[in-house]
Design an enzyme around this catalytic site. Structure first.
Site, short mmCIF file in Angstrom:
data_model
loop_
_atom_site.label_atom_id
_atom_site.label_comp_id
_atom_site.label_asym_id
_atom_site.label_seq_id
_atom_site.Cartn_x
_atom_site.Cartn_y
_atom_site.Cartn_z
N ARG A 243 -9.00 1.58 10.03
CA ARG A 243 -8.70 0.17 10.23
C ARG A 243 -9.77 -0.53 11.04
O ARG A 243 -9.69 -1.74 11.23
CB ARG A 243 -7.39 0.04 10.98
CG ARG A 243 -6.17 -0.14 10.09
CD ARG A 243 -4.97 -0.19 11.03
NE ARG A 243 -3.87 -0.90 10.49
CZ ARG A 243 -2.81 -0.33 9.93
NH1 ARG A 243 -2.75 0.96 9.78
NH2 ARG A 243 -1.79 -1.07 9.53
N ARG B 74 -0.16 -9.06 13.49
CA ARG B 74 -0.80 -7.94 12.77
C ARG B 74 -1.76 -8.46 11.71
O ARG B 74 -2.86 -7.94 11.55
CB ARG B 74 0.28 -7.07 12.10
CG ARG B 74 0.98 -6.15 13.06
CD ARG B 74 2.36 -5.73 12.57
NE ARG B 74 2.37 -5.00 11.33
CZ ARG B 74 3.45 -4.83 10.57
NH1 ARG B 74 4.61 -5.33 10.95
NH2 ARG B 74 3.39 -4.15 9.46
N LYS C 152 0.84 -1.21 0.00
CA LYS C 152 0.00 0.00 0.00
C LYS C 152 0.87 1.26 0.00
O LYS C 152 0.65 2.19 -0.76
CB LYS C 152 -0.91 0.04 1.25
CG LYS C 152 -1.74 -1.21 1.47
CD LYS C 152 -2.53 -1.14 2.76
CE LYS C 152 -1.70 -1.14 4.04
NZ LYS C 152 -0.97 -2.38 4.32
N ARG D 190 11.96 -5.87 4.23
CA ARG D 190 11.73 -4.42 4.11
C ARG D 190 12.73 -3.63 4.95
O ARG D 190 13.05 -3.99 6.08
CB ARG D 190 10.31 -4.07 4.58
CG ARG D 190 10.10 -2.55 4.63
CD ARG D 190 8.67 -2.15 4.78
NE ARG D 190 8.00 -2.77 5.89
CZ ARG D 190 6.69 -2.70 6.10
NH1 ARG D 190 5.93 -2.08 5.22
NH2 ARG D 190 6.15 -3.28 7.14
N ARG E 37 12.05 -2.04 10.82
CA ARG E 37 11.06 -1.67 11.84
C ARG E 37 10.98 -2.72 12.94
O ARG E 37 11.11 -3.91 12.68
CB ARG E 37 9.68 -1.52 11.18
CG ARG E 37 9.48 -0.23 10.46
CD ARG E 37 8.24 -0.17 9.59
NE ARG E 37 7.05 -0.78 10.13
CZ ARG E 37 5.86 -0.78 9.51
NH1 ARG E 37 5.73 -0.20 8.32
NH2 ARG E 37 4.82 -1.35 10.06
P1 AP5 Z 1 5.02 -1.64 1.76
O1 AP5 Z 1 4.63 -0.77 0.61
O2 AP5 Z 1 5.89 -1.06 2.82
O3 AP5 Z 1 3.72 -2.34 2.41
P2 AP5 Z 1 2.51 -1.71 3.21
O4 AP5 Z 1 1.29 -2.37 2.70
O5 AP5 Z 1 2.54 -0.22 3.15
O6 AP5 Z 1 2.87 -2.26 4.66
P3 AP5 Z 1 2.88 -1.64 6.14
O7 AP5 Z 1 3.64 -2.58 7.03
O8 AP5 Z 1 3.35 -0.23 6.12
O9 AP5 Z 1 1.43 -1.71 6.54
P4 AP5 Z 1 0.87 -1.91 7.93
O10 AP5 Z 1 -0.52 -1.65 7.57
O11 AP5 Z 1 1.06 -3.12 8.68
O12 AP5 Z 1 1.72 -0.89 8.85
P5 AP5 Z 1 1.48 0.60 9.27
O13 AP5 Z 1 2.76 1.32 9.20
O14 AP5 Z 1 0.30 1.17 8.57
O15 AP5 Z 1 5.73 -2.96 1.12
C1 AP5 Z 1 6.27 -3.98 1.94
C2 AP5 Z 1 7.58 -4.50 1.31
O16 AP5 Z 1 7.27 -5.14 0.07
C3 AP5 Z 1 8.60 -3.40 1.00
O17 AP5 Z 1 9.89 -3.88 1.26
C4 AP5 Z 1 8.41 -3.14 -0.52
O18 AP5 Z 1 9.62 -2.70 -1.12
C5 AP5 Z 1 7.99 -4.51 -1.01
N1 AP5 Z 1 7.04 -4.45 -2.13
C6 AP5 Z 1 6.02 -3.58 -2.32
N2 AP5 Z 1 5.34 -3.88 -3.46
C7 AP5 Z 1 5.95 -4.98 -3.99
C8 AP5 Z 1 5.70 -5.79 -5.15
N3 AP5 Z 1 4.68 -5.55 -6.00
N4 AP5 Z 1 6.51 -6.85 -5.38
C9 AP5 Z 1 7.55 -7.16 -4.53
N5 AP5 Z 1 7.82 -6.42 -3.40
C10 AP5 Z 1 7.04 -5.36 -3.14
O19 AP5 Z 1 1.03 0.42 10.82
C11 AP5 Z 1 1.97 0.06 11.81
C12 AP5 Z 1 1.28 0.00 13.18
O20 AP5 Z 1 0.75 1.29 13.54
C13 AP5 Z 1 0.07 -0.94 13.23
O21 AP5 Z 1 0.48 -2.27 13.49
C14 AP5 Z 1 -0.74 -0.33 14.41
O22 AP5 Z 1 -0.19 -0.72 15.65
C15 AP5 Z 1 -0.50 1.16 14.23
N6 AP5 Z 1 -1.55 1.81 13.43
C16 AP5 Z 1 -1.39 2.41 12.21
N7 AP5 Z 1 -2.55 2.89 11.76
C17 AP5 Z 1 -3.48 2.59 12.70
C18 AP5 Z 1 -4.89 2.79 12.77
N8 AP5 Z 1 -5.56 3.41 11.79
N9 AP5 Z 1 -5.53 2.33 13.88
C19 AP5 Z 1 -4.88 1.73 14.88
N10 AP5 Z 1 -3.54 1.49 14.86
C20 AP5 Z 1 -2.85 1.92 13.77
#
Ligand code: AP5
Length: 222
Positions: free
Chosen positions: A90, A173, A15, A129, A162
């Site tokens: 979420r 998660r 994403k 990542r 991370r």
């Molecule tokens: P990447 O693009 O980084 O993936 P992503 O979907 O953005 O993953 P996130 O880990 O950021 O999502 P998340 O939802 O768990 O974490 P968030 O930070 O929001 O891609 C991943 C890897 O794959 C990278 O290395 C990339 O290079 C590679 N890649 C991408 N596309 C590819 C492809 N097509 N082919 C091959 N490789 C590819 O949340 C973290 C924490 O914050 C949560 O756990 C929670 O505790 C808290 N939090 C955040 N938002 C909320 C909320 N709204 N409510 C409550 N808690 C929240």
């Protein structure tokens, strides 16, 4: 009407990678609640102190905290031309709060692309990542390495792994945040006819093509 998008999907589905590519091309604000929380942790703010342990466990930060943080971010002028929400809403409570905030502004969600990817592929992506300390630019040690190992190509800051990118936390998660909490959110937007499923298992180029085709269908093919 501004283009207001929500990118949904399990952790590591790509994403953030797609939102970071698409947002500047279309003049959209990229609002990533995970990035905002990690910044608060780095700053040592009250919000950061609340969020740190919750995030490390793979749990969700409480709705009232996230909704308050998001409301403030939405009031910034860069959101006026449209936005991509990456990681929000979420939970159903967050989705309902978002609906109310947008209704007050006379706006509405344009589309909800849902990135679909299985757990094994997610584990492979997330375990490789690396992100930069300065601005959370995203790399992968195998499929998208930086030009100089350990250094961000864009801003030169150090790359790090991370705390929540370990296998047990990714599994937690995936189960708690995606399988359990996010399903009612997907159903909520599906009932409104806004969900578009994206095959996130392809290469970056293939996923980019799907997202670009969606944006073209939404009437903004720039
Ligand atoms: P990447 O693009 O980084 O993936 P992503 O979907 O953005 O993953 P996130 O880990 O950021 O999502 P998340 O939802 O768990 O974490 P968030 O930070 O929001 O891609 C991943 C890897 O794959 C990278 O290395 C990339 O290079 C590679 N890649 C991408 N596309 C590819 C492809 N097509 N082919 C091959 N490789 C590819 O949340 C973290 C924490 O914050 C949560 O756990 C929670 O505790 C808290 N939090 C955040 N938002 C909320 C909320 N709204 N409510 C409550 N808690 C929240």
């Amino acid at each position: 009407m501004p283009l207001d998008l929500i990118f949904m999907g399990p952790p590591g589905a790509g994403k953030g990678t797609q939102a970071a590519r698409v947002a500047p091309l279309h003049g959209l604000a990229h609002i990533a609640t995970g990035d905002m929380l990690r910044e608060a942790v780095r700053d040592g703010s009250e919000l950061g102190r609340v969020a740190k342990e919750i995030m490390a466990r793979g749990d969700l930060v409480p709705d009232d905290v996230i909704i308050g943080m998001f409301r403030e971010r939405l009031s910034a002028p860069d959101t006026e031309g449209g936005f991509i929400l990456d990681g929000f809403p979420r939970t159903l409570a967050q989705a309902q709060a978002l609906d109310s905030m947008l209704a007050e502004l006379g706006r509405g969600i344009s589309s909800v692309p849902v990135f679909e990817l299985g757990l094994e592929q997610l584990l492979e992506r997330v375990s490789g990542r690396r992100v930069c300390r300065e601005a959370e630019h995203v790399y992968h040690v195998v499929s998208a390495p930086p030009k100089t190992s350990g250094t961000c190509d864009i801003d030169g800051s150090e790359l790090y792994q991370r705390d929540d990118d370990t296998e047990p936390v990714i599994r937690a998660r995936y189960q708690k945040q995606w399988v359990e909490a996010a399903k009612p959110v997907v159903d909520h937007y599906d009932a409104a006819g806004l969900v578009v499923f994206i095959d996130a298992g392809g290469s970056r180029e293939q996923v980019s093509a799907e997202i670009d085709a969606l944006l073209a269908r939404l009437g903004d093919g720039s």
